[in-house]
Design an enzyme around this catalytic site. Structure first.
Site, short mmCIF file in Angstrom:
data_model
loop_
_atom_site.label_atom_id
_atom_site.label_comp_id
_atom_site.label_asym_id
_atom_site.label_seq_id
_atom_site.Cartn_x
_atom_site.Cartn_y
_atom_site.Cartn_z
CB SER A 228 28.09 163.83 -30.35
OG SER A 228 29.41 163.32 -30.47
CG HIS B 225 30.80 166.01 -28.51
ND1 HIS B 225 30.18 164.82 -28.21
CD2 HIS B 225 30.57 166.83 -27.46
CE1 HIS B 225 29.61 164.92 -27.01
NE2 HIS B 225 29.82 166.13 -26.54
CG ASP C 99 28.29 165.69 -23.22
OD1 ASP C 99 28.14 166.03 -22.02
OD2 ASP C 99 28.79 166.44 -24.07
#
EC number: 3.1.1.61
Length: 349
Positions: free
Chosen positions: A164, A190, A286
């Site tokens: 991310s 992401h 995540d």
């Protein structure tokens, strides 16, 4: 606790007003000043010493990239870019991340005020993350040396990567040394729609292996890397003896689509001990549960260490859940994942 001090640089008076409203609506941050261009911003940075800078990509007198390059060389600080959702905007934003920007937000194409205010929580979260980010870890990296190819690998072998905040440069650093004989690599970073294709095209020019935005139904091939498209989940599936990519519009997982957990859980199910999992820099959790599932399925799992992360959120959560085989510096990730998968050590005894 002191508030996060923000300075916004944008040639649009409306955008400066909107960003001020957004920042000042959160109790843990304040807009200390705004500037219509980088030349004014330069003086305001000296005066107010902000914690985070939000910077428009395209401005008169000096564009955002030129200013960012000078800023990161002379006075490194956390920067969140504000970008347009265009092809050119995505390319410029990726260059900004390469130069050292921590993250970016995209301007809505219609209804600027309503759109930006709807993004209020997301913008605030990115500012908070930027304020905590390690700037020293985000210096532009030199192109690494290509690693030597190991023995010819079975097409069953597979590498799965999740990242991310700070991940675009970390992924570049991991993919660039890979030789053409590398196993397939599937990646969830992401990112919003439109940016993932530009990201894949940029990597494809820099890497020996082929890099592309993943498409639903395509077979997974060695020597190729596949990037999950923005706002879509990517999963690994089986098609006879081959791996296949599935792209779908499922609900966000851990507030993300694409989600690293979605990818890692599917890799655990379909590749098991033939996979190596890698979790890189990023905010939040995540990928932690998915990496544990991969670990329990027999995969070798690698987490980027804190010292080389821009944000040590996702790797920390994966480590804390007990799903990480080893923790390594970013400079060693490529070498380690190839060593484990080439030696058949994706299988833990």
């Amino acid at each position: 606790m002191s508030k996060i001090r923000v300075l916004s640089v944008d040639d649009s008076a409306l955008m400066r007003q909107i960003m001020t409203e957004i920042i000042n609506s959160h109790s843990d941050m304040e807009m200390v000043a705004t500037a219509p261009d980088p030349l004014v911003a330069r003086d305001l940075i000296k005066k107010f010493n902000p914690d985070v800078l939000t910077l428009d990509v395209e401005m008169p007198r000096m564009d955002g990239l030129d200013f960012l390059e000078k800023l990161m060389r002379l006075r490194p600080m956390p920067v969140v870019m504000v970008s347009s959702l265009t092809g050119k905007g995505s390319e410029v934003t990726l260059r900004a991340l390469e130069l050292g920007a921590i993250d970016f937000v995209t301007k809505p194409q219609l209804g600027i005020r309503e759109g930006m205010l709807a993004y209020s929580e997301m913008i605030a979260e990115k500012v908070r993350t930027a304020a905590r980010a390690r700037i020293a870890a985000h210096k532009p990296m030199a192109a690494p040396t290509t690693l030597k190819a190991g023995p010819l690998l079975s097409s069953e072998k597979l590498i799965a990567i999740g990242a991310s905040t700070g991940g675009t440069e970390a992924i570049r650093h991991v993919l660039q040394p890979l030789p053409l004989s590398s196993p397939a690599v599937i990646i969830t970073q992401h990112m919003p729609p439109g940016f993932t294709r530009s990201f894949a095209e940029r990597l494809n020019k820099l890497c020996q292996i082929s890099v592309k935005e993943a498409e639903d139904g395509e077979l997974v091939l060695p020597g190729h890397a596949y990037i999950a498209p923005g706002d879509k989940h990517m999963e690994l599936a089986r098609s006879g003896a081959n791996y296949q990519i599935k792209i779908h519009d499922g609900p966000p997982v851990n507030r993300h689509r694409p989600s690293v957990d979605v990818l890692f859980h599917s890799v655990a199910k379909h590749a098991g001990r033939n996979a190596v999992g890698v979790i890189l820099t990023g905010m939040g959790n995540d990928g932690a549960a998915g990496m544990l599932a991969m670990y329990q399925a027999g995969a070798w799992t690698i987490a980027q260490n804190e010292a080389s992360c821009v944000v040590f959120g996702m790797p920390r959560e994966a480590i804390n859940m007990g799903g990480v085989s080893e923790v390594v510096d970013l400079s060693q990730v490529s070498q380690q994942m190839l060593a484990k998968i080439s030696a058949g050590q994706a299988i833990r005894i």
